[in-house]
Design an enzyme around this catalytic site. Structure first.
Site, mmCIF file in Angstrom:
data_model
loop_
_atom_site.group_PDB
_atom_site.id
_atom_site.type_symbol
_atom_site.label_atom_id
_atom_site.label_comp_id
_atom_site.label_asym_id
_atom_site.label_seq_id
_atom_site.Cartn_x
_atom_site.Cartn_y
_atom_site.Cartn_z
ATOM 1 N N HIS A 276 122.248 37.518 -87.696
ATOM 2 C CA HIS A 276 121.457 37.842 -86.514
ATOM 3 C C HIS A 276 121.741 36.804 -85.433
ATOM 4 O O HIS A 276 122.034 35.640 -85.739
ATOM 5 C CB HIS A 276 119.947 37.787 -86.813
ATOM 6 C CG HIS A 276 119.372 39.047 -87.358
ATOM 7 N ND1 HIS A 276 118.240 39.052 -88.152
ATOM 8 C CD2 HIS A 276 119.725 40.345 -87.227
ATOM 9 C CE1 HIS A 276 117.929 40.289 -88.483
ATOM 10 N NE2 HIS A 276 118.821 41.095 -87.937
ATOM 11 N N CYS B 136 112.678 33.360 -87.235
ATOM 12 C CA CYS B 136 112.517 34.610 -87.967
ATOM 13 C C CYS B 136 111.055 34.928 -88.236
ATOM 14 O O CYS B 136 110.677 36.100 -88.307
ATOM 15 C CB CYS B 136 113.281 34.555 -89.283
ATOM 16 S SG CYS B 136 115.067 34.694 -89.115
#
Length: 274
Positions: free
Chosen positions: A171, A268
């Site tokens: 990501h 996250c």
């Protein structure tokens, strides 16, 4: 900009406690079902992060965890919010698919009127990073390139696509952090996570960026959250502390070692409600 006076701005975050966190499957290189999770420690580490935000004057909303969705603790992936508009997520892996609906339901229950269910795969702030004017958008592992024009059309701001090439940095938020979203200039990133062309784009856009070295990137040191002054990041990323201080930021090391077993750290766990 070196040795600048930095100003924190009050933020509002959405987090989800790791009540049901475990690693029973592998959808990124960090996840190993053979390594047991210490759930009480994971909860304590998450609570420390939540409480640190509140101690800094920020608001933290909490999303109710679902027993069948162990990765809900990684709340950043559930949506991207800009100026009160909510671009929902569409997950790449079936194990996380139902998280998207849980996030959209939370937003609708909490007064957000413009909540969009996307057609194309994006994993929220995992692959979308917000600067003052742009969306930086990762692609290559978990988000579809087709999600970029979809986000541009929805938010009405330019989207700059960046290709990720190292599966450890699956990501964008594992390889790049926006340090000051009141500007379009302040980031830190790890060049080898990106394709050569994307490295050239980043160098052109951010000539004064903090460049992370491999040990700090491998500690997920770029999976960090900044309020414009305080930068909360994994405590193991020791090589980033000095450069951040040189730029006038105040780094705050956090221990999220149990959650790292799921492939995530500070960012996250943290969705920003702009």
């Amino acid at each position: 900009m070196r040795n600048a006076a930095r100003r924190a701005t009050e933020r509002r975050y959405l987090m989800c406690p790791p009540t049901h966190f475990k690693v029973t499957y592998s959808i990124n290189p960090w996840m190993d079902p053979a390594k047991p999770v210490d759930l009480p420690l994971a909860l304590a580490q998450w609570e420390d992060l939540r409480d640190r935000y509140r101690d800094l004057g920020h608001t933290v909303e909490e999303l109710e965890p679902h027993r069948e969705l162990p990765d809900m603790v990684f709340a950043a992936n559930g949506a991207t919010v800009v100026e009160g508009r909510v671009l929902g997520a569409r997950f790449a892996h079936s194990e996380r698919t139902a998280e998207a609906a849980a996030h959209r339901a939370w937003f609708r229950a909490n007064g957000y009127e413009d909540v969009y269910e996307p057609e194309h795969i994006n994993e929220g702030e995992g692959d979308f990073a917000v600067t003052a004017s742009w969306l930086l958008a990762g692609r290559g592992f978990r988000s579809s390139p087709l999600s970029h024009p979809e986000a541009q059309e929805f938010f009405g701001r330019p989207v700059i696509g960046l290709d990720l090439v190292d599966p450890r940095y699956y990501h964008l938020d594992t390889a790049l952090c926006v340090l000051d979203d009141s500007t379009d200039t302040e980031v830190m990133y790890y060049p080898p996570a990106f394709s050569k062309g994307s490295q050239a784009v980043l160098a052109r856009l951010f000539p004064d960026a903090i460049i992370a070295e491999e040990p700090d990137a491998a500690a997920l040191g770029l999976n960090a959250v900044s309020d414009g002054r305080h930068v909360l990041l994994p405590q193991a990323a020791v090589g980033l502390f000095g450069p951040l201080r040189e730029r006038g930021y105040e780094p705050i090391g956090m221990d999220l070692s149990e959650l790292l077993k799921g492939g995530g750290s500070v960012k996250c766990c943290t969705q920003e409600l702009r």
